[in-house]
Enzyme design. Sequence first.
Site: not given
Length: 282
Positions: A84, A151, A189
């Site tokens: 995907g 998404y 992060r």
Amino acid sequence: MREYGLRTEIPPLNPAPRTVLLTGAAGGVGTLMRELLPAHGYTIRSLDMVPVPGAPDAILADLADRAALREAVRGVDAVIHLAGISLEADFDKIVAANIVGLQHLYEAVREEGVPRVLFASSNHAVGFTPRPRPGEPPLPTDIPHRPDTHYGLSKAFGEDLAQFYWDKHGVETVSVRIGSCFPEPTSVRMLSLWLSPGDCARLFHAALSAPGVGHTVVYGASANTREWWDLSSARALGYEPKDDSEAWAEKIVSEHGLPAPGSADDRYLGGHFCENPPRWPY
């Protein structure tokens, strides 16, 4: 273990070695799993839209091709679904690949009697969730969906579709909200969301081999010192992470600095995806 639905007696998967269909086998995580999962007792059947390096017998098929999907899942013991669009894109593209394509896969799984799917969900299904601050508890898996992109929205849908196929058809799924699976972390992060390739293989093995999972949502991260996520539902499957991003922390913080106070990277789990997400290039 977090289990949903009305069914309580689900037979375990067949003992290893098992044949697993790996969709998105040519992608970054797919390539890593093709290399690492065989050591856990799996025979990999690869599927992708493009040729898979090192796998000349890979199935070349699109998620729109329902007949090809049904043929691809026939005879496998489980499916790892990584295929995907994995970045932000126009909504119609996301719908075709990540929503309609996913439903096609689940229908093939249902029709062929495949007992389990490992669905690659994402931290971006909950990306607008405020990130934990030092001293606050890690985030549990039962927080509300708060997608940060089209998404992320498709991954929230995917978790709900997995729930539906469990409740309606008895297809088991472990939805793994993958953080960042790379050989090493590359941003501040990522120090909180990093999933090492080795831990990813260990988590996927646990998700495929644990008995009676129903539909279980887990976070996909290593044993990071700066963790934001509660890994208890993953550990309940038998997952024991071994790696920690802290080994790279000093270097990364020195190079990048801490996120600016009030910025998306400072405020939200999804970081910059909430404001300026990277775009799918195709």
